[in-house]
Design a protein around this motif. Structure first.
Motif, PDB file in Angstrom:
ATOM      1  N   HIS A 240       0.967  -0.698   0.102  1.00  9.76           N
ATOM      2  CA  HIS A 240       0.371   0.372  -0.095  1.00  9.76           C
ATOM      3  C   HIS A 240       0.771   1.421  -0.078  1.00  9.76           C
ATOM      4  O   HIS A 240       1.628   1.722   0.870  1.00  9.76           O
ATOM      5  N   LEU A 241       0.965   1.448  -0.979  1.00  8.01           N
ATOM      6  CA  LEU A 241       1.991   2.918  -1.480  1.00  8.01           C
ATOM      7  C   LEU A 241       0.924   4.141  -1.048  1.00  8.01           C
ATOM      8  O   LEU A 241      -0.464   4.379  -1.981  1.00  8.01           O
ATOM      9  N   VAL A 242       1.435   5.071   0.084  1.00  6.71           N
ATOM     10  CA  VAL A 242       0.897   6.446   0.062  1.00  6.71           C
ATOM     11  C   VAL A 242       2.044   7.549  -0.612  1.00  6.71           C
ATOM     12  O   VAL A 242       2.892   7.328  -0.943  1.00  6.71           O
ATOM     13  N   VAL A 243       1.243   8.008  -1.633  1.00  3.12           N
ATOM     14  CA  VAL A 243       1.292   9.266  -2.158  1.00  3.12           C
ATOM     15  C   VAL A 243       1.077  10.289  -2.179  1.00  3.12           C
ATOM     16  O   VAL A 243       0.129  11.126  -3.111  1.00  3.12           O
ATOM     17  N   ASP A 244       1.454  11.013  -1.176  1.00  3.83           N
ATOM     18  CA  ASP A 244       0.900  12.584  -0.929  1.00  3.83           C
ATOM     19  C   ASP A 244       2.297  13.467  -0.638  1.00  3.83           C
ATOM     20  O   ASP A 244       1.619  14.381   0.776  1.00  3.83           O
ATOM     21  N   GLY A 245       3.241  13.591  -1.021  1.00 10.30           N
ATOM     22  CA  GLY A 245       3.354  14.540  -1.045  1.00 10.30           C
ATOM     23  C   GLY A 245       4.424  14.956   0.509  1.00 10.30           C
ATOM     24  O   GLY A 245       4.534  16.594   1.274  1.00 10.30           O
ATOM     25  N   ALA A 246       4.507  13.822   1.435  1.00 11.43           N
ATOM     26  CA  ALA A 246       4.161  14.091   3.156  1.00 11.43           C
ATOM     27  C   ALA A 246       3.148  14.822   4.035  1.00 11.43           C
ATOM     28  O   ALA A 246       3.146  14.801   5.104  1.00 11.43           O
ATOM     29  N   PHE A 247       1.672  14.628   3.280  1.00  8.07           N
ATOM     30  CA  PHE A 247       0.743  15.418   3.859  1.00  8.07           C
ATOM     31  C   PHE A 247       0.436  14.874   5.043  1.00  8.07           C
ATOM     32  O   PHE A 247       0.092  15.624   6.116  1.00  8.07           O
ATOM     33  N   THR A 248       0.448  13.620   5.007  1.00  9.56           N
ATOM     34  CA  THR A 248      -0.615  12.679   6.352  1.00  9.56           C
ATOM     35  C   THR A 248       0.547  13.123   7.421  1.00  9.56           C
ATOM     36  O   THR A 248       2.078  12.769   6.918  1.00  9.56           O
ATOM     37  N   ASN A 249       0.159  13.122   8.611  1.00 10.57           N
ATOM     38  CA  ASN A 249       0.660  13.697   9.515  1.00 10.57           C
ATOM     39  C   ASN A 249       0.578  12.046  10.755  1.00 10.57           C
ATOM     40  O   ASN A 249       0.252  11.933  11.484  1.00 10.57           O
ATOM     41  N   ARG A 250       1.477  11.558   9.669  1.00  4.91           N
ATOM     42  CA  ARG A 250       1.770   9.735  10.733  1.00  4.91           C
ATOM     43  C   ARG A 250       3.688   9.733  10.249  1.00  4.91           C
ATOM     44  O   ARG A 250       3.728   9.729   8.765  1.00  4.91           O
ATOM     45  N   THR A 251       3.563   8.705  10.678  1.00  4.41           N
ATOM     46  CA  THR A 251       4.705   7.961  10.605  1.00  4.41           C
ATOM     47  C   THR A 251       4.346   6.462  10.154  1.00  4.41           C
ATOM     48  O   THR A 251       3.358   5.934  10.223  1.00  4.41           O
ATOM     49  N   HIS A 252       4.612   6.037   9.075  1.00  2.00           N
ATOM     50  CA  HIS A 252       4.280   4.856   7.867  1.00  2.00           C
ATOM     51  C   HIS A 252       5.359   4.170   8.170  1.00  2.00           C
ATOM     52  O   HIS A 252       6.318   3.189   7.143  1.00  2.00           O
ATOM     53  N   PHE A 253       5.338   3.131   9.695  1.00  2.00           N
ATOM     54  CA  PHE A 253       6.120   2.016   9.660  1.00  2.00           C
ATOM     55  C   PHE A 253       5.859   0.823   8.796  1.00  2.00           C
ATOM     56  O   PHE A 253       4.520   0.623   7.829  1.00  2.00           O
TER      57      PHE A 253
END
Ligand SMILES: NC(=O)c1ccc[n+]([C@@H]2O[C@H](COP(=O)([O-])OP(=O)(O)OC[C@H]3O[C@@H](n4cnc5c(N)ncnc54)[C@H](OP(=O)(O)O)[C@@H]3O)[C@@H](O)[C@H]2O)c1
Length: 253
Positions: A240-253
């Motif tokens: 599951h790849l998040v492509v958001d320019g670091a927008f989401t305010n969480r750490t993707h472990f």
């Protein structure tokens, strides 16, 4: 890097504008044949005409994914036109909406059953040829609180689970399945363009939260989707790849 897409056959459901159009364009540029759809007859015609300049086979016909029989007929037509299917990217969406049950039905039929019906149709073909790749498109609105308790966010979240289950079930058939969650992406005529015009304060508040200082562009998401769909990502499945320019305010472990 060679993506290995030359001569491959791809179906892009919802490929007439925005991220879907950009996906179809990257695929065509990489040498893939593409079948695309949307409901709008003119937008499908325009997209087919525009993408034909890359020299691969591009076909399209309008369809509404909420009409199960028509949609199945469309999918079978697309497979026949392409003479097979190696890549499926179903990204039709009903968008957001709050305060009425109709939004739940709409999001379920479009955002969930759109992908499910396409997957059910292509899996037997991909299994037979022992090769195939599917990318589902969710959203960062499924990952963090955004826009209130609405169907769009919850229905998109289900695709992340569904994608992983598909990857587990069909790895043995040579089929890879991945999910991409884009952050806010802006383009002319798209949802964020509309929000900018109608909810200026909300738009500005979202813009201020973008670490890169702007919203995404369709092609920035499309390149990630096409990479996962391609042979170059042969060991990527169930991801599951998040492509958001670091927008989401969480750490993707
Ligand atoms: N833009 C963003 O900020 C963003 C962020 C995160 C995730 N996403 C996701 O990324 C995908 C693409 O979004 P987008 O904003 O680029 O485009 P979009 O404006 O959501 O349009 C999606 C495409 O789906 C088609 N479509 C909608 N309902 C349909 C139906 N019932 N049957 C067949 N086609 C249908 C649309 O064409 P017609 O209207 O002509 O049918 C269009 O070509 C969507 O799944 C969206 O949820 C977008």
């Amino acid at each position: 890097m060679d993506l290995g897409l030359q001569g491959r056959k791809a179906i892009v459901v919802g490929g007439a504008r925005g991220i879907g159009y950009a996906v179809a364009e990257v695929l065509a540029r990489e040498g893939a044949d593409v079948a695309l759809s949307a409901r709008g007859e003119d937008s499908v015609k325009d997209a087919v005409a525009s993408l034909s300049r890359y020299g691969t086979k591009i076909v399209g016909k309008p369809v509404n994914v909420k009409k199960a029989e028509d949609y199945k007929t469309w999918l079978e037509w697309a497979i026949r036109e392409l003479d097979g299917v190696d890549v499926l990217i179903p990204l039709s969406s009903a968008g957001g909406g709050i305060g009425s049950e109709k939004y739940w039905h709409n999001a379920f039929e479009t955002d969930v059953m759109g992908p499910v019906r396409a997957v059910d149709t292509v899996i037997p073909v991909m299994t037979e040829q022992k090769r195939g790749s599917i990318v589902l498109v969710a959203t960062t609105s499924a990952l963090e609180a955004m826009g209130g308790p609405q169907a769009y966010n919850a229905m998109k979240a289900s695709l992340i689970t569904y994608g992983k289950q598909l990857a587990l079930a069909h790895g043995k058939d040579g089929i890879r399945v991945n999910v991409v969650s884009p952050g806010p992406v802006e383009f002319e005529g798209g949802n964020w363009d509309m929000i900018k015009g109608t909810m200026e304060k909300f738009y500005q508040s979202q813009l201020r939260q973008q670490p890169i200082g702007r919203l995404g562009r369709p092609e920035e998401v499309a390149r990630a989707i096409v990479f996962l769909a391609s042979e170059a990502a042969s060991w990527c499945s169930g991801s599951h790849l998040v492509v958001d320019g670091a927008f989401t305010n969480r750490t993707h472990f």
